[in-house]
Enzyme design. Structure first.
Site, mmCIF file in Angstrom:
data_model
loop_
_atom_site.group_PDB
_atom_site.id
_atom_site.type_symbol
_atom_site.label_atom_id
_atom_site.label_comp_id
_atom_site.label_asym_id
_atom_site.label_seq_id
_atom_site.Cartn_x
_atom_site.Cartn_y
_atom_site.Cartn_z
ATOM 1 N N ARG A 95 0.816 -1.260 0.049
ATOM 2 C CA ARG A 95 0.124 -0.039 -0.128
ATOM 3 C C ARG A 95 0.597 1.165 -0.070
ATOM 4 O O ARG A 95 2.061 1.411 0.571
ATOM 5 C CB ARG A 95 -0.751 -0.021 1.394
ATOM 6 C CG ARG A 95 -1.916 1.113 1.474
ATOM 7 C CD ARG A 95 -2.830 0.971 0.365
ATOM 8 N NE ARG A 95 -4.270 1.783 0.953
ATOM 9 C CZ ARG A 95 -5.193 2.144 0.101
ATOM 10 N NH1 ARG A 95 -5.220 1.670 -1.250
ATOM 11 N NH2 ARG A 95 -6.195 2.761 0.323
ATOM 12 N N SER B 45 -10.379 -0.722 1.066
ATOM 13 C CA SER B 45 -11.431 -1.581 1.040
ATOM 14 C C SER B 45 -11.050 -2.744 0.252
ATOM 15 O O SER B 45 -11.799 -3.711 -0.119
ATOM 16 C CB SER B 45 -12.626 -0.756 0.429
ATOM 17 O OG SER B 45 -13.042 0.127 1.225
ATOM 18 N N GLY C 226 -13.735 -1.490 -7.129
ATOM 19 C CA GLY C 226 -14.942 -0.759 -6.902
ATOM 20 C C GLY C 226 -14.876 0.240 -5.630
ATOM 21 O O GLY C 226 -15.965 0.564 -5.116
ATOM 22 N N THR D 37 -9.670 0.300 -10.096
ATOM 23 C CA THR D 37 -8.695 -0.492 -9.210
ATOM 24 C C THR D 37 -8.529 -2.062 -9.909
ATOM 25 O O THR D 37 -9.575 -2.150 -11.028
ATOM 26 C CB THR D 37 -9.115 -1.048 -7.900
ATOM 27 O OG1 THR D 37 -9.066 0.383 -7.197
ATOM 28 C CG2 THR D 37 -8.180 -1.867 -7.011
HETATM 29 O O1 DON Z 1 -8.130 1.057 -1.534
HETATM 30 C C1 DON Z 1 -9.183 1.468 -1.644
HETATM 31 O O2 DON Z 1 -10.252 0.862 -1.038
HETATM 32 C C2 DON Z 1 -9.406 2.273 -3.020
HETATM 33 N N1 DON Z 1 -8.530 3.106 -3.370
HETATM 34 C C3 DON Z 1 -9.807 1.379 -4.016
HETATM 35 C C4 DON Z 1 -10.121 2.144 -5.686
HETATM 36 C C5 DON Z 1 -11.001 1.444 -6.200
HETATM 37 O O3 DON Z 1 -11.364 0.235 -6.088
HETATM 38 C C6 DON Z 1 -11.399 2.243 -7.508
HETATM 39 N N2 DON Z 1 -12.580 1.727 -8.046
HETATM 40 N N3 DON Z 1 -13.514 2.225 -7.976
#
Ligand code: DON
Length: 575
Positions: free
Chosen positions: A111, A458, A478, A386
């Site tokens: 991350r 998430s 998502g 993502t």
């Molecule tokens: O880490 C996360 O939860 C978000 N940055 C994920 C972003 C994501 O899934 C984009 N799609 N909608």
């Protein structure tokens, strides 16, 4: 690119999108009707499912050459960074959950981290109000990237083929170019304005008056960056020329990532979170993702109810799922953050007694009301930017990985001369208590910004085990909906007996406590169920399709079924 002939690649499920929806519609006609049986690609030994056919084929080819699931994952991650630039990345980060064939498991946290010069109020104006867009677009939105350190760590611990062999297909694609799909061309066209606005040097590889399906797109700068990583490993990205290009980019755009930030970035091996659901072992991502905790909480709260007897489209099923989602997301907002900065009460949150208490207020007849804690309005970002990939190798090792720039094409900033986009992951922090982020998620001190801290995620890369063997590998993009998409796919397979392909194709719905309504894809439920849900007090809002679930199911005879999400260009490949 050369694709071995014996590798089967299925770029679309056997049924088209339209026929899948028609098929699902038929199920609505009889609420206790047939379970959809269409299967995705079925292979004997190995499978990759990812958001792009070229990436899946590359992963499969690596396993044909004797690589294991982790080798394949590294090759897929790099390939996605080239062919799926809106989410695949080297300027972002992710999480990888893996299970080796001896039963051991591991979780890699790559991350992004907040730069050292970040501060709790960095996105607020002098009156303490959020500055619109500041955490989402432009140089200041970027966290310190973790993907390269993550891939090197995965390779060091589990890789079997030389790293150079795993990154080379991506280098070739970036140099030689590849054909755009219709969807990617459309996304790139929509990006042009932001590219002009947020870049200090025009990123020529991505810029064009109008992109079309079949156009070839190459990225020579990215190819050179990948070569530096191939030849110098960590120093090819976190120091030397690439680091200099990143820091110069920051200086030109008033960003704050420094040489020190890059030098100090470290991925972290963590112990996966595990729990049981109806005799299946669930293996998922611990904090700084909220995914594993929320998933295990929700499965525990659901387990007392006979979902298998109720139909998937029964209003009781949907109501129960919405209510457990509401409860898990309210815990998320208060208790979850980077465990290095905030003591996350993991044990307490997963304590069956605690979860039983959480469900004391549950009524089969009536929806609960989420307490409003902010008056702020926001619009949900309609993006799926993502990306997840699921892999099983011929030896039985499994990888479930989700990787991201956060929003579509991240911060929209391409590092000049280096050819890659920087993430906008800083928006995943809570910039102020109660102020929702792009996904409508609220938080407080647990997820406040601090130097070096990882923003709460998430992402929910998950592996399901049955009787000591890998049973299912699953995950999705998502934003906040990731967690509920993974939940619903596990339920589709375990409780409702869906095939993997039927499960990922199935329409989805989502509740996240705040905002207090049930978000629903079109045709997600029969009208009769919607009426009953509204009668229980649920406010329902239709929304565009979301998530790109990539799953693999181990069939009773040991073969593998891939489920590639028909919402995108997703593809299964294997042999
Ligand atoms: O880490 C996360 O939860 C978000 N940055 C994920 C972003 C994501 O899934 C984009 N799609 N909608």
């Amino acid at each position: 690119m050369h694709i071995l002939k014996r590798v089967f690649v299925l770029t679309k499920p056997l049924l088209t999108k339209e026929s899948t929806y028609f098929f699902l519609l038929l199920i609505f006609l009889s609420c206790n009707g047939p379970v959809p049986l269409q299967r995705g690609l079925v292979t004997d030994k190995a499978m990759v499912v990812s958001a792009h056919p070229l990436a899946s084929a590359i992963g499969s080819e690596i396993m044909q050459k004797g690589g294991n699931a982790i080798d394949a994952a590294i090759a897929v991650e790099f390939a996605l960074a080239v062919v799926y630039p809106r989410a695949g990345n080297i300027g972002g980060g992710g999480f990888m959950v893996l299970r080796m064939n001896d039963g051991s498991m591991d979780a890699l946290d790559y991350r992004e981290r907040a730069p050292a010069r970040a501060s709790a109020d960095m996105y607020l104006d002098s009156l303490g109000q959020p500055v619109p867009g500041l955490s989402f677009k432009g140089h200041l939105a970027a966290g310190v990237p973790g993907t390269i350190a993550g891939m090197l760590a995965a390779h060091e611990k589990y890789g079997t083929l030389p790293f150079s062999q795993l990154i080379q297909p991506a280098i070739n694609l970036a140099k030689g170019g590849f054909e755009l799909t219709q969807k990617e061309a459309k996304k790139l066209n929509a990006l042009q304005k932001d590219l002009s606005e947020f870049n200090t040097v025009a990123p020529e590889s991505f810029m064009k008056m109008s992109w079309h399906k079949g156009d070839s797109i190459a990225n020579p700068d990215l190819s050179e960056t990948l070569k530096r990583i191939r030849d110098h490993g960590r120093d090819g990205f976190y120091s030397g020329r690439t680091a200099a290009l990143i820091v110069e980019e920051m200086k030109r755009g008033n960003g704050i990532i420094s040489y020190e930030d890059l030098k100090n970035y470290r991925p972290i091996w963590r112990r996966p979170l595990t729990g049981m659901y109806r005799g299946y072992k669930i293996i998922s991502m611990p904090p700084p993702s909220s995914g594993g905790i929320a998933l295990l909480q929700m499965l525990n709260m659901i387990e007392d109810y006979p979902l298998g007897e109720w139909h998937k489209y029964d209003s009781r099923t949907v109501h129960l799922i919405a209510e457990v989602e509401r409860r898990a997301f309210s815990d998320r907002a208060t208790h979850l953050g980077d465990p290095e900065y905030h003591p996350v009460p993991v044990k307490e949150l997963l304590d069956p007694k605690y979860l039983e208490e959480r469900m004391l207020s549950f009524s089969l007849d009536e929806a609960a009301v989420s307490t409003a804690i902010t008056a702020g309005n926001f619009s949900l970002v309609e993006s799926e930017e993502t990306t997840h990939y699921s892999i099983i190798d011929p030896m039985g090792n499994a990888v479930s990985a989700t990787t991201t720039l956060n929003g579509s094409y991240g911060s929209k900033v391409v590092v000049a001369g280096a050819g890659f986009l920087l993430n906008n992951e800083m928006d995943d922090f809570s910039m102020k208590p109660g102020v929702p982020n792009a996904y409508g998620l609220v938080g407080g001190t647990a997820n406040a910004i601090a130097p070096g801290k990882r923003m709460l995620s998430s992402m929910t890369p998950t592996i399901v085990e049955k009787e000591g063997q890998v049973h299912m590998v699953v995950g999705s993009p998502g934003g906040s909906t990731i967690i509920t998409s993974v939940l619903q796919n596990i339920l589709n397979v375990i409780d409702h007996g869906y095939t993997m392909q039927a499960s990922v194709s199935a329409r989805r719905y989502h509740h996240q406590w705040l905002p207090d309504y049930l978000q629903m894809e079109s045709n997600a439920l029969p009208d009769s169920t919607m009426v009953l849900l509204e009668a229980k007090g649920h406010q329902i809002k239709k929304r565009s399709d979301y998530g790109r679930v990539e799953g693999i199911l181990v069939l009773a005879d040991g073969r593998l079924e891939g489920g590639a999400d028909p919402r995108g260009d997703d593809a299964a490949a294997g042999f």
